[in-house]
Scaffold this active site. Structure first.
Site, PDB file in Angstrom:
ATOM      1  N   ARG A 190      13.714  14.949-114.344  1.00 44.66           N
ATOM      2  CA  ARG A 190      13.012  16.232-114.292  1.00 44.66           C
ATOM      3  C   ARG A 190      12.942  16.798-115.705  1.00 44.66           C
ATOM      4  NH1 ARG A 190      11.375  14.760-110.239  1.00 44.66           N
ATOM      5  NH2 ARG A 190      11.415  15.691-108.160  1.00 44.66           N
ATOM      6  N   HIS A 227       4.537  11.599-115.179  1.00 47.29           N
ATOM      7  CA  HIS A 227       5.323  11.624-113.932  1.00 47.29           C
ATOM      8  C   HIS A 227       4.865  10.487-113.001  1.00 47.29           C
ATOM      9  CE1 HIS A 227       7.970  14.628-111.595  1.00 47.29           C
ATOM     10  NE2 HIS A 227       8.106  13.433-111.055  1.00 47.29           N
ATOM     11  N   GLU A 259       5.300  20.599-117.458  1.00 52.63           N
ATOM     12  CA  GLU A 259       4.274  19.656-116.975  1.00 52.63           C
ATOM     13  C   GLU A 259       3.358  20.233-115.899  1.00 52.63           C
ATOM     14  OE1 GLU A 259       7.006  16.609-115.350  1.00 52.63           O
ATOM     15  OE2 GLU A 259       6.117  16.983-113.393  1.00 52.63           O
TER      16      GLU A 259
HETATM   17  P1  NAD Z   1      20.647  10.634-106.070  1.00 50.73           P
HETATM   18  O1  NAD Z   1      20.923  11.899-105.322  1.00 50.73           O
HETATM   19  O2  NAD Z   1      20.817   9.331-105.356  1.00 50.73           O
HETATM   20  O3  NAD Z   1      21.568  10.588-107.380  1.00 50.73           O
HETATM   21  C1  NAD Z   1      21.742  11.672-108.231  1.00 50.73           C
HETATM   22  C2  NAD Z   1      23.090  11.504-108.929  1.00 50.73           C
HETATM   23  O4  NAD Z   1      23.205  12.552-109.903  1.00 50.73           O
HETATM   24  C3  NAD Z   1      24.296  11.621-107.987  1.00 50.73           C
HETATM   25  O5  NAD Z   1      25.174  10.532-108.164  1.00 50.73           O
HETATM   26  C4  NAD Z   1      24.925  12.932-108.395  1.00 50.73           C
HETATM   27  O6  NAD Z   1      26.351  12.950-108.219  1.00 50.73           O
HETATM   28  C5  NAD Z   1      24.543  12.987-109.866  1.00 50.73           C
HETATM   29  N1  NAD Z   1      24.713  14.318-110.443  1.00 50.73           N
HETATM   30  C6  NAD Z   1      24.661  15.524-109.831  1.00 50.73           C
HETATM   31  N2  NAD Z   1      24.959  16.499-110.707  1.00 50.73           N
HETATM   32  C7  NAD Z   1      25.185  15.887-111.888  1.00 50.73           C
HETATM   33  C8  NAD Z   1      25.567  16.354-113.160  1.00 50.73           C
HETATM   34  N3  NAD Z   1      25.794  17.665-113.397  1.00 50.73           N
HETATM   35  N4  NAD Z   1      25.706  15.465-114.161  1.00 50.73           N
HETATM   36  C9  NAD Z   1      25.520  14.132-113.938  1.00 50.73           C
HETATM   37  N5  NAD Z   1      25.187  13.636-112.744  1.00 50.73           N
HETATM   38  C10 NAD Z   1      25.019  14.498-111.732  1.00 50.73           C
HETATM   39  O7  NAD Z   1      19.181  10.791-106.637  1.00 50.73           O
HETATM   40  P2  NAD Z   1      18.184   9.627-107.097  1.00 50.73           P
HETATM   41  O8  NAD Z   1      17.381   9.173-105.935  1.00 50.73           O
HETATM   42  O9  NAD Z   1      18.922   8.641-107.894  1.00 50.73           O
HETATM   43  O10 NAD Z   1      17.174  10.468-108.018  1.00 50.73           O
HETATM   44  C11 NAD Z   1      17.595  11.044-109.236  1.00 50.73           C
HETATM   45  C12 NAD Z   1      16.517  11.979-109.760  1.00 50.73           C
HETATM   46  O11 NAD Z   1      15.369  11.216-110.126  1.00 50.73           O
HETATM   47  C13 NAD Z   1      15.956  12.970-108.722  1.00 50.73           C
HETATM   48  O12 NAD Z   1      16.770  14.133-108.635  1.00 50.73           O
HETATM   49  C14 NAD Z   1      14.589  13.298-109.270  1.00 50.73           C
HETATM   50  O13 NAD Z   1      14.673  14.424-110.108  1.00 50.73           O
HETATM   51  C15 NAD Z   1      14.244  12.087-110.133  1.00 50.73           C
HETATM   52  N6  NAD Z   1      13.069  11.341-109.628  1.00 50.73           N
HETATM   53  C16 NAD Z   1      12.012  11.171-110.467  1.00 50.73           C
HETATM   54  C17 NAD Z   1      10.893  10.455-110.049  1.00 50.73           C
HETATM   55  C18 NAD Z   1       9.713  10.215-110.954  1.00 50.73           C
HETATM   56  O14 NAD Z   1       8.650   9.790-110.479  1.00 50.73           O
HETATM   57  N7  NAD Z   1       9.822  10.423-112.252  1.00 50.73           N
HETATM   58  C19 NAD Z   1      10.867   9.936-108.749  1.00 50.73           C
HETATM   59  C20 NAD Z   1      11.976  10.114-107.923  1.00 50.73           C
HETATM   60  C21 NAD Z   1      13.088  10.825-108.369  1.00 50.73           C
END
Ligand code: NAD
Length: 328
Positions: free
Chosen positions: A232, A293, A261
């Site tokens: 994000r 994105h 964005e």
């Molecule tokens: P997920 O929930 O499986 O994993 C997120 C991880 O982040 C967890 O292990 C959590 O403990 C950790 N976390 C929470 N707070 C934290 C902190 N303060 N510091 C470090 N780590 C922390 O999520 P995911 O499916 O792996 O997705 C991750 C992110 O990817 C989503 O939140 C979303 O913003 C982003 N995303 C982007 C796209 C894209 O097209 N660019 C698509 C899907 C997801």
């Protein structure tokens, strides 16, 4: 009785393609515009609205939706940082999402960006199309033996770690909920910043992670570090990043997301004057790569997004347990 209708905002051709492929039950009203207070009224007559990452699902929008008797917000994405959850709860509106549609899509795009940035592939591509076969300025570094710092080791972070390990990289990680992952060393954020050759963000946007890459962090990092963000935009203080790039304190940045964005990404702005100075400066840097994105954009992910979103609505209508409800 007619079919249930879904007001579908920020609809793109690829959304329509995949939702139409799997939808047999509902009337989907596709609207090009993003959901926001000014056009929320379009949802009149629908029990569900379907929204995406840059729709403005704030208190005001939810107030309007609630007055229209909308009962469910179907987020066709994993993140929900753009939804005023307290307000939705107060109004009795359920928020459902697609928690995992393809961690591979995002993790693979992340490595694609790293390779493109490190090995200067976009620059080489543009040169050779003009029969410029010079290699000057295209030197990269081996990923093998280097250290990847991964912030957030959830679904996407773990796939990305596997990819890095496949390249022969060492992996440092930071996550408040560490997991037992082979070959990964959990360290403090500061240690990760100090020791990584590549820093990749895979955590959600929360109060704690807002600007996790800020001026302070950028003072700790290695001189040639590559910073990659496919999570994000607001995880990075972009002005601080730009200063670090200008002062040659970092090697480069690859960004699939950008804090401002909304309103720009996903759209063709090539005929407009884009007045976002920070973005304009980033775009013009040879050591910055920006994609719009698009990390999620694979056939597998779009197929899963459509199927899970439609099932989320079905679960709601049939009174089943809502496994993908976002709860406060
Ligand atoms: P997920 O929930 O499986 O994993 C997120 C991880 O982040 C967890 O292990 C959590 O403990 C950790 N976390 C929470 N707070 C934290 C902190 N303060 N510091 C470090 N780590 C922390 O999520 P995911 O499916 O792996 O997705 C991750 C992110 O990817 C989503 O939140 C979303 O913003 C982003 N995303 C982007 C796209 C894209 O097209 N660019 C698509 C899907 C997801």
């Amino acid at each position: 009785m007619g079919k249930e209708e879904i007001a579908f905002f920020d609809a793109k051709p690829y959304d329509k393609e995949w939702f139409d492929k799997f939808n047999t039950e509902y009337e989907i009203r596709y609207y090009d515009g993003r959901l926001r207070p000014a056009n929320a009224k379009l949802a009149e007559g629908c029990r569900a609205v379907c929204a995406f990452v840059n729709d403005v699902v704030n208190e005001k929008t939810i107030d309007i939706l609630s007055k229209l008797n909308v009962e469910v917000i179907l987020m066709r994405c994993a993140g929900y940082n753009n939804v005023a959850l307290e307000e939705a709860k107060k109004r009795g509106i359920k928020v459902l999402r697609v928690p995992a549609y393809s961690p591979y899509a995002v993790a693979e795009h992340t490595m694609g960006l790293i390779l493109a940035l490190n090995r200067k592939i976009p620059r080489a591509y543009i040169r050779t199309r003009d029969f410029n076969f010079s290699l000057n300025g295209l030197t990269g570094f081996d990923l093998h033996g280097k250290t990847a710092g991964v912030i957030g080791t959830g679904k996407i972070g773990r796939v990305f770690i596997d990819i890095c390990r496949g390249f022969g990289m060492e992996v440092l990680a930071f996550d408040p909920k560490p997991a037992d992952i082979d070959g990964v060393k959990y360290v403090s954020k500061e240690e990760l910043f100090k020791n990584s050759d590549i820093i990749s963000l895979h955590c959600p946007l929360t109060k704690e992670t807002h600007y996790i890459i800020n001026e302070e962090a950028l003072k700790l990092v290695k001189k040639n570090v590559l910073i990659v963000n496919t999570s994000r935009g607001s995880l990075i203080d972009t002005e601080a990043l730009l200063s670090a790039l200008n002062e040659k304190r970092i090697g480069g940045a690859a960004l699939d997301v950008y804090e401002e964005e909304s309103g720009l990404f996903f759209e063709d702005n090539s005929d407009k004057i884009v007045t976002d100075e920070v973005l304009s400066l980033l775009v013009s840097r040879p050591n910055v790569i920006i994609t719009s994105h698009q990390a999620f954009l694979t056939e597998e992910a779009l197929s899963n997004i459509a199927q899970v979103t439609l099932k989320n609505f079905e679960d709601y209508l049939l009174g089943r347990e809502l496994e993908n409800e976002v709860r406060l």
